[in-house]
Design a protein around this motif. Structure first.
Motif, mmCIF file in Angstrom:
data_model
loop_
_atom_site.group_PDB
_atom_site.id
_atom_site.type_symbol
_atom_site.label_atom_id
_atom_site.label_comp_id
_atom_site.label_asym_id
_atom_site.label_seq_id
_atom_site.Cartn_x
_atom_site.Cartn_y
_atom_site.Cartn_z
ATOM 1 N N PRO A 153 10.617 -14.915 -21.732
ATOM 2 C CA PRO A 153 9.303 -15.354 -21.264
ATOM 3 C C PRO A 153 8.818 -14.538 -20.066
ATOM 4 O O PRO A 153 9.605 -14.055 -19.267
ATOM 5 C CB PRO A 153 9.540 -16.816 -20.866
ATOM 6 C CG PRO A 153 10.989 -16.906 -20.576
ATOM 7 C CD PRO A 153 11.655 -15.902 -21.467
ATOM 8 N N LEU A 154 7.514 -14.397 -19.994
ATOM 9 C CA LEU A 154 6.897 -13.775 -18.826
ATOM 10 C C LEU A 154 6.773 -14.846 -17.759
ATOM 11 O O LEU A 154 6.381 -15.974 -18.049
ATOM 12 C CB LEU A 154 5.500 -13.254 -19.179
ATOM 13 C CG LEU A 154 5.432 -12.177 -20.239
ATOM 14 C CD1 LEU A 154 3.985 -11.892 -20.601
ATOM 15 C CD2 LEU A 154 6.102 -10.920 -19.744
ATOM 16 N N GLN B 74 14.277 -14.738 -29.503
ATOM 17 C CA GLN B 74 12.992 -15.007 -28.877
ATOM 18 C C GLN B 74 12.766 -13.972 -27.783
ATOM 19 O O GLN B 74 13.694 -13.566 -27.096
ATOM 20 C CB GLN B 74 12.977 -16.385 -28.233
ATOM 21 C CG GLN B 74 13.102 -17.531 -29.185
ATOM 22 C CD GLN B 74 13.090 -18.855 -28.430
ATOM 23 O OE1 GLN B 74 13.008 -18.885 -27.223
ATOM 24 N NE2 GLN B 74 13.174 -19.932 -29.159
ATOM 25 N N PRO B 75 11.517 -13.584 -27.610
ATOM 26 C CA PRO B 75 11.263 -12.682 -26.487
ATOM 27 C C PRO B 75 11.465 -13.421 -25.175
ATOM 28 O O PRO B 75 11.235 -14.629 -25.087
ATOM 29 C CB PRO B 75 9.798 -12.270 -26.678
ATOM 30 C CG PRO B 75 9.200 -13.316 -27.546
ATOM 31 C CD PRO B 75 10.325 -13.882 -28.372
ATOM 32 N N TYR C 25 1.975 -6.858 -23.254
ATOM 33 C CA TYR C 25 2.910 -7.766 -23.921
ATOM 34 C C TYR C 25 2.271 -8.362 -25.162
ATOM 35 O O TYR C 25 1.064 -8.623 -25.193
ATOM 36 C CB TYR C 25 3.320 -8.885 -22.966
ATOM 37 C CG TYR C 25 4.009 -8.381 -21.720
ATOM 38 C CD1 TYR C 25 5.358 -8.068 -21.734
ATOM 39 C CD2 TYR C 25 3.298 -8.193 -20.541
ATOM 40 C CE1 TYR C 25 5.996 -7.590 -20.601
ATOM 41 C CE2 TYR C 25 3.925 -7.719 -19.401
ATOM 42 C CZ TYR C 25 5.265 -7.421 -19.436
ATOM 43 O OH TYR C 25 5.887 -6.942 -18.316
ATOM 44 N N HIS D 71 1.105 -11.195 -27.812
ATOM 45 C CA HIS D 71 0.586 -12.546 -27.570
ATOM 46 C C HIS D 71 1.571 -13.650 -27.961
ATOM 47 O O HIS D 71 1.377 -14.798 -27.585
ATOM 48 C CB HIS D 71 -0.736 -12.744 -28.296
ATOM 49 C CG HIS D 71 -1.832 -11.892 -27.718
ATOM 50 N ND1 HIS D 71 -2.862 -11.405 -28.473
ATOM 51 C CD2 HIS D 71 -2.041 -11.417 -26.464
ATOM 52 C CE1 HIS D 71 -3.667 -10.686 -27.712
ATOM 53 N NE2 HIS D 71 -3.183 -10.668 -26.489
ATOM 54 N N SER D 72 2.607 -13.309 -28.699
ATOM 55 C CA SER D 72 3.607 -14.314 -29.076
ATOM 56 C C SER D 72 4.621 -14.565 -27.960
ATOM 57 O O SER D 72 5.435 -15.482 -28.052
ATOM 58 C CB SER D 72 4.340 -13.863 -30.338
ATOM 59 O OG SER D 72 5.008 -12.636 -30.096
ATOM 60 N N THR D 73 4.563 -13.761 -26.904
ATOM 61 C CA THR D 73 5.493 -13.920 -25.785
ATOM 62 C C THR D 73 5.160 -15.192 -25.011
ATOM 63 O O THR D 73 4.009 -15.402 -24.638
ATOM 64 C CB THR D 73 5.390 -12.715 -24.828
ATOM 65 O OG1 THR D 73 5.574 -11.521 -25.568
ATOM 66 C CG2 THR D 73 6.440 -12.802 -23.740
ATOM 67 N N ASN E 181 6.514 -11.418 -13.309
ATOM 68 C CA ASN E 181 7.939 -11.046 -13.252
ATOM 69 C C ASN E 181 8.286 -10.451 -11.887
ATOM 70 O O ASN E 181 8.908 -9.389 -11.781
ATOM 71 C CB ASN E 181 8.302 -10.073 -14.374
ATOM 72 C CG ASN E 181 8.231 -10.735 -15.732
ATOM 73 O OD1 ASN E 181 8.333 -11.954 -15.856
ATOM 74 N ND2 ASN E 181 8.038 -9.943 -16.756
ATOM 75 N N PHE F 275 -2.532 -15.779 -25.251
ATOM 76 C CA PHE F 275 -1.164 -16.308 -25.155
ATOM 77 C C PHE F 275 -1.206 -17.816 -25.416
ATOM 78 O O PHE F 275 -1.827 -18.561 -24.667
ATOM 79 C CB PHE F 275 -0.567 -16.010 -23.779
ATOM 80 C CG PHE F 275 -0.303 -14.551 -23.558
ATOM 81 C CD1 PHE F 275 0.914 -13.995 -23.893
ATOM 82 C CD2 PHE F 275 -1.293 -13.718 -23.051
ATOM 83 C CE1 PHE F 275 1.156 -12.639 -23.700
ATOM 84 C CE2 PHE F 275 -1.069 -12.369 -22.862
ATOM 85 C CZ PHE F 275 0.158 -11.825 -23.190
#
Length: 124
Positions: free
Chosen positions: A55-56, A52-53, A83, A85-87, A69, A114
């Motif tokens: 998370p922001l 998984q990426p 980034y 959009h799946s993040t 961040n 997002f």
């Protein structure tokens, strides 16, 4: 056995069996509650990628200053444009922040595409 006969004792073997099964269940589930996961020693790989990426983390202070961040953000749309959009996005909002401002912030993030937006809170 007639009604006038008295019982000389109680058979406690089934009670002990049931209690041992319950104790086993409690001890087994206690490991999952404490760790929050099943303990597994994973194999190592030099070419593995993250499933998984990361998370922001979008932080909003009580004065409505935004950080992405831990870096100050002046334009939310341009900061999030870098980034995919799946993040997943985790919003950390100050407890003194006005609810309307928080809802507006979450709506902005969702409007930018997002879908996975969550709120970070402190457990008391």
């Amino acid at each position: 056995m007639s009604d006038s006969d008295e019982m000389d004792g109680i058979n406690i073997v089934p009670l002990v069996d049931v209690m041992l099964v319950l104790l086993t269940i409690v001890l087994t589930t206690a490991t999952f509650v404490v760790n929050g996961r099943i303990p597994v020693d994973l194999a190592k790989s030099s070419t593995a990628t993250s499933a998984q990426p990361a998370p922001l983390v979008l932080t909003a202070t009580a004065q409505q200053v935004l950080y992405l961040n831990d870096q100050p953000v002046t334009n939310l749309a341009s900061a999030l444009a870098a980034y995919p959009h799946s993040t997943p996005v985790v919003v950390r909002a100050d407890g003194q922040m006005v609810l309307a401002a928080f809802v507006e912030l979450v709506d902005k993030v969702k409007a930018l595409g997002f879908a996975q937006v969550s709120l970070e809170v402190k457990r008391v």
